[in-house]
Design an enzyme around this catalytic site. Structure first.
Site, PDB file in Angstrom:
ATOM      1  N   SER A  35     -36.828 -47.708  49.737  1.00  0.00           N
ATOM      2  CA  SER A  35     -37.955 -46.961  50.299  1.00  0.00           C
ATOM      3  C   SER A  35     -39.159 -47.070  49.368  1.00  0.00           C
ATOM      4  CB  SER A  35     -37.530 -45.517  50.555  1.00  0.00           C
ATOM      5  OG  SER A  35     -38.441 -44.862  51.406  1.00  0.00           O
TER       6      SER A  35
ATOM      7  N   ASP B  47     -36.299 -47.529  62.197  1.00  0.00           N
ATOM      8  CA  ASP B  47     -37.020 -47.101  61.004  1.00  0.00           C
ATOM      9  C   ASP B  47     -38.504 -47.414  61.178  1.00  0.00           C
ATOM     10  OD1 ASP B  47     -37.962 -46.554  58.451  1.00  0.00           O
ATOM     11  OD2 ASP B  47     -36.780 -48.094  57.438  1.00  0.00           O
TER      12      ASP B  47
ATOM     13  N   HIS C 225     -33.607 -45.266  58.599  1.00  0.00           N
ATOM     14  CA  HIS C 225     -34.132 -45.256  57.242  1.00  0.00           C
ATOM     15  C   HIS C 225     -33.230 -44.449  56.298  1.00  0.00           C
ATOM     16  CE1 HIS C 225     -37.299 -45.766  54.255  1.00  0.00           C
ATOM     17  NE2 HIS C 225     -36.998 -44.538  53.852  1.00  0.00           N
TER      18      HIS C 225
END
Length: 407
Positions: free
Chosen positions: A193, A347, A377
């Site tokens: 991320s 995502d 995600h």
């Protein structure tokens, strides 16, 4: 008395409805263990709701509430029979260091890891990250440096980048590599991320730094955000309210990375934060040219709506390649190392990874693009009770296997 009982029943009914609303949310049909995903999603949505209420009432900053996850998940550095774990500092930045106990035939491999959390939350000591980096060290018999960079809203860009870059540059010194028995030809940066964003930016910046002699062998980017120009990509539209990371939360992370000024967030929400004088940068993130047909689906590319130049004058960071690695030129990209990119179908950040993979491949960089069609995600982090998913284990195993084969 009957009235009192009726009130209680009504309250119970309303509480049940609210609970059902939070727990049950539409889940794509290809999700494995849908009820587990629903509970995970409900937990995160509840925390986000509490953060909004607390901020509205003036009790706490939104991010301060989200960071409760970090505090609840925190574990102290604990060594085991396979790995020695300590918290220390590299160049005055806190890191969690993992040193394998197993004997090595020669010099070891090394991974410099950056945790996720939207540049605002997260910690190397969170149980999920401790498990990931500990397992990486054990399975690869590698030295792992997990970096605890400073966070927004207390610190804004470029502080987060500067912290991770400082640690990486320090670690890559020949004297430090020698101290930890690391092979200078077998070092990588990795992150998930926001950490994937930082890893991509660090890999690019190292190539421009004449003081750095050691070259990275590989980089691994796990569902990374890679550009802050176009926040209405097909993936942002399709996955606006999918588990863990909604569009509104991602926009909030992006804006908070640069400033707490609400005007930037409002402009980002409407996708009108880029001024016309920066229009040339959209060539690097034009999804109509960079996404495959199966991802574009029936989406139609619409030319950007430009905004005031005042925002970029005040907060130029969102147009800086150190924050948006997709803005790097082809000449810069073609010097990058072998790359692993994990993207998840459900995502908002899916298309950033697809576009980066395409641009790297176009300039001749070998890329392993692992697209998980049944994932959302952050899915790789869910590998322990009470939020353990078979999907998380599969993604983690694929990542570790790729590192083992290529580092």
């Amino acid at each position: 008395m009957p009235v009192d009982m009726g009130s209680k029943l009504l309250c119970l009914f309303l509480a049940s409805v609210i609970l059902a609303y939070y727990i049950y949310s539409p889940i794509p049909g290809d999700f494995e263990e849908p009820w587990k995903v629903m509970f995970i999603s409900a937990t995160f949505r509840t925390l986000e709701c509490l953060a909004e209420v607390a901020e509205y009432l003036g009790l706490k900053n939104y991010m301060d509430v989200l960071i409760l996850i970090t505090n609840i998940e925190y574990v102290t550095p604990t060594s085991d029979e396979n790995v020695t774990v300590t918290d220390t500092e590299f160049n005055n930045i806190t890191v969690r260091l993992y040193l394998p106990r197993k004997a090595s035939d020669g010099l070891r491999r090394a991974v410099v890891y950056f945790h996720g959390g939207g540049w605002c939350v997260g910690d190397t000591g969170m149980k999920s990250y401790d498990r990931l980096t500990r397992r990486t060290s054990d399975m690869l018999n590698a030295v792992v440096v997990s970096v605890n960079y400073r966070l927004a809203p207390k610190y804004h860009f470029p502080t987060q980048f500067e912290d991770v870059y400082s640690v990486t540059k320090f670690f890559l010194q020949s004297s430090v590599l020698s101290q930890y028995g690391v092979d200078p030809d077998r070092v990588c940066v990795a992150g998930d991320s926001a950490g994937g964003n930082l890893a991509a930016a660090v890999a690019q910046q190292l190539l421009e730094d004449p003081e750095v002699k050691t070259k990275l062998k590989i980089q691994a980017l796990l569902y990374p955000p890679l550009q802050a120009l176009d926040l209405n990509l097909p993936s942002y539209q399709e996955n606006e309210n999918k588990p863990i990371l909604s569009k509104s939360l991602m926009v909030r992370f992006w804006s908070e990375y640069f400033t707490s000024d609400l005007s930037l967030r409002e402009a980002m929400i409407s996708n009108t934060h880029v001024p016309v004088e920066s229009s040339h940068l959209f060539q690097f993130v034009n999804w109509s040219n960079l996404l495959p047909e199966e991802i574009k689906k029936d989406h139609v590319y619409i030319s950007p709506t430009y905004g005031s130049s005042k925002l970029v004058q005040k907060y130029p960071g969102f147009l800086d390649p150190r924050a948006s690695p997709l803005l790097a030129s082809d000449a810069q990209l073609q010097k990058l190392p072998l790359t692993y990119i994990l993207t998840c179908e459900h995502d908002v950040l899916r298309d950033d990874g697809f576009m980066y993979a395409r641009r790297l491949q176009t300039v001749g960089i070998p890329v392993t693009h692992d697209h998980a069609k049944d994932a959302f995600h952050g899915a790789m982090m869910f590998v322990s009770f009470p939020a353990e998913l078979a999907l998380g284990h599969r993604l983690l195993n694929r990542y570790i296997e790729w590192l083992n084969e290529n580092l």
